[in-house]
Write a protein that holds these residues in place. Sequence first.
Motif, mmCIF file in Angstrom:
data_model
loop_
_atom_site.group_PDB
_atom_site.id
_atom_site.type_symbol
_atom_site.label_atom_id
_atom_site.label_comp_id
_atom_site.label_asym_id
_atom_site.label_seq_id
_atom_site.Cartn_x
_atom_site.Cartn_y
_atom_site.Cartn_z
ATOM 1 N N ALA A 58 41.943 51.068 42.486
ATOM 2 C CA ALA A 58 42.306 49.729 42.954
ATOM 3 C C ALA A 58 41.545 48.630 42.220
ATOM 4 C CB ALA A 58 42.066 49.614 44.451
ATOM 5 N N PHE A 59 40.310 48.916 41.837
ATOM 6 C CA PHE A 59 39.459 47.924 41.183
ATOM 7 C C PHE A 59 38.815 48.537 39.938
ATOM 8 C CE2 PHE A 59 39.554 47.048 45.733
ATOM 9 C CZ PHE A 59 40.035 45.748 45.737
ATOM 10 N N PRO A 60 39.609 48.779 38.891
ATOM 11 C CA PRO A 60 39.045 49.399 37.687
ATOM 12 C C PRO A 60 37.993 48.492 37.047
ATOM 13 C CG PRO A 60 41.318 48.690 37.308
ATOM 14 C CD PRO A 60 41.011 48.448 38.751
ATOM 15 N N ALA A 61 36.874 49.074 36.679
ATOM 16 C CA ALA A 61 35.786 48.314 36.060
ATOM 17 C C ALA A 61 34.933 49.272 35.234
ATOM 18 C CB ALA A 61 34.931 47.642 37.139
ATOM 19 N N ARG A 62 34.046 48.706 34.456
ATOM 20 C CA ARG A 62 33.173 49.525 33.605
ATOM 21 C C ARG A 62 32.084 50.239 34.398
ATOM 22 N NH1 ARG A 62 33.731 48.654 28.083
ATOM 23 N NH2 ARG A 62 34.946 46.802 27.552
ATOM 24 N N SER A 63 31.773 49.736 35.571
ATOM 25 C CA SER A 63 30.696 50.344 36.363
ATOM 26 C C SER A 63 31.056 50.326 37.843
ATOM 27 C CB SER A 63 29.394 49.572 36.156
ATOM 28 O OG SER A 63 29.492 48.281 36.747
ATOM 29 N N ASP A 64 30.369 51.166 38.609
ATOM 30 C CA ASP A 64 30.569 51.165 40.056
ATOM 31 C C ASP A 64 30.111 49.850 40.674
ATOM 32 O OD1 ASP A 64 31.785 53.616 40.156
ATOM 33 O OD2 ASP A 64 30.057 54.678 41.011
ATOM 34 N N ALA A 65 29.100 49.233 40.077
ATOM 35 C CA ALA A 65 28.625 47.951 40.599
ATOM 36 C C ALA A 65 29.714 46.886 40.494
ATOM 37 C CB ALA A 65 27.371 47.514 39.857
ATOM 38 N N ALA A 66 30.423 46.870 39.372
ATOM 39 C CA ALA A 66 31.511 45.903 39.196
ATOM 40 C C ALA A 66 32.676 46.210 40.138
ATOM 41 C CB ALA A 66 31.975 45.898 37.744
ATOM 42 N N THR A 67 32.980 47.494 40.300
ATOM 43 C CA THR A 67 34.018 47.898 41.251
ATOM 44 C C THR A 67 33.619 47.469 42.656
ATOM 45 O OG1 THR A 67 34.762 49.769 39.908
ATOM 46 C CG2 THR A 67 35.215 49.891 42.270
ATOM 47 N N ALA A 68 32.351 47.679 42.998
ATOM 48 C CA ALA A 68 31.852 47.318 44.331
ATOM 49 C C ALA A 68 31.964 45.819 44.572
ATOM 50 C CB ALA A 68 30.409 47.780 44.501
ATOM 51 N N ARG A 69 31.630 45.015 43.577
ATOM 52 C CA ARG A 69 31.728 43.556 43.735
ATOM 53 C C ARG A 69 33.171 43.136 44.021
ATOM 54 N NH1 ARG A 69 27.893 43.635 39.766
ATOM 55 N NH2 ARG A 69 29.406 43.404 38.079
ATOM 56 N N ALA A 70 34.101 43.666 43.243
ATOM 57 C CA ALA A 70 35.510 43.295 43.424
ATOM 58 C C ALA A 70 36.047 43.778 44.768
ATOM 59 C CB ALA A 70 36.347 43.856 42.274
ATOM 60 N N ALA A 71 35.746 45.021 45.122
ATOM 61 C CA ALA A 71 36.226 45.572 46.389
ATOM 62 C C ALA A 71 35.590 44.850 47.569
ATOM 63 C CB ALA A 71 35.943 47.067 46.462
ATOM 64 N N ALA A 72 34.307 44.530 47.456
ATOM 65 C CA ALA A 72 33.609 43.839 48.542
ATOM 66 C C ALA A 72 34.224 42.463 48.796
ATOM 67 C CB ALA A 72 32.125 43.703 48.209
ATOM 68 N N ALA A 73 34.572 41.768 47.729
ATOM 69 C CA ALA A 73 35.200 40.456 47.889
ATOM 70 C C ALA A 73 36.576 40.594 48.547
ATOM 71 C CB ALA A 73 35.328 39.770 46.532
ATOM 72 N N PHE A 74 37.336 41.602 48.149
ATOM 73 C CA PHE A 74 38.668 41.830 48.710
ATOM 74 C C PHE A 74 38.589 42.205 50.191
ATOM 75 C CE2 PHE A 74 42.144 44.873 49.639
ATOM 76 C CZ PHE A 74 43.237 44.039 49.435
#
Length: 136
Positions: A58-74
């Motif tokens: 759902a939130f492809p990113a280079r790192s889990d931290a970036a995925t977490a930021r996007a998912a957390a905002a959503f």
Amino acid sequence: MTKLHRDLPSHPRTGRPETSWTESVDGPPKSETSCAPVNRVSLQEVSRERFADLLRVAFPARSDAATARAAAAFLDVSDRAVLNWLRGETSAPFDAVFAIGCRVGVFQLMEVMTRGESRGSVLGRILSGARRVFAR
């Protein structure tokens, strides 16, 4: 009763129109009555792993931290909560799972959850308590 339901044959016990699904008074379908209870440890492991994969889809990113930021905002939750879900340390609440499932759509959701295996095959391994239900 709708016209569609009037045209269906009646169920022998309830007298209500027969449908393709088993009614609750009948109990579980016959194929599932002989199954053992779900192995909760295996199910928890599998569900956490699959949800982490779903977040990454759902939130492809280079790192889990970036995925977490996007998912957390959503989801309007903390980055830390999402990182815990990605690491499999905690389980996400159902509303978060539902929201992410709706975001990716039913077909992609099922592809991630089953990895292309049949429902019966996956359920059988969860019920048997297999330690690795899904291949990576």
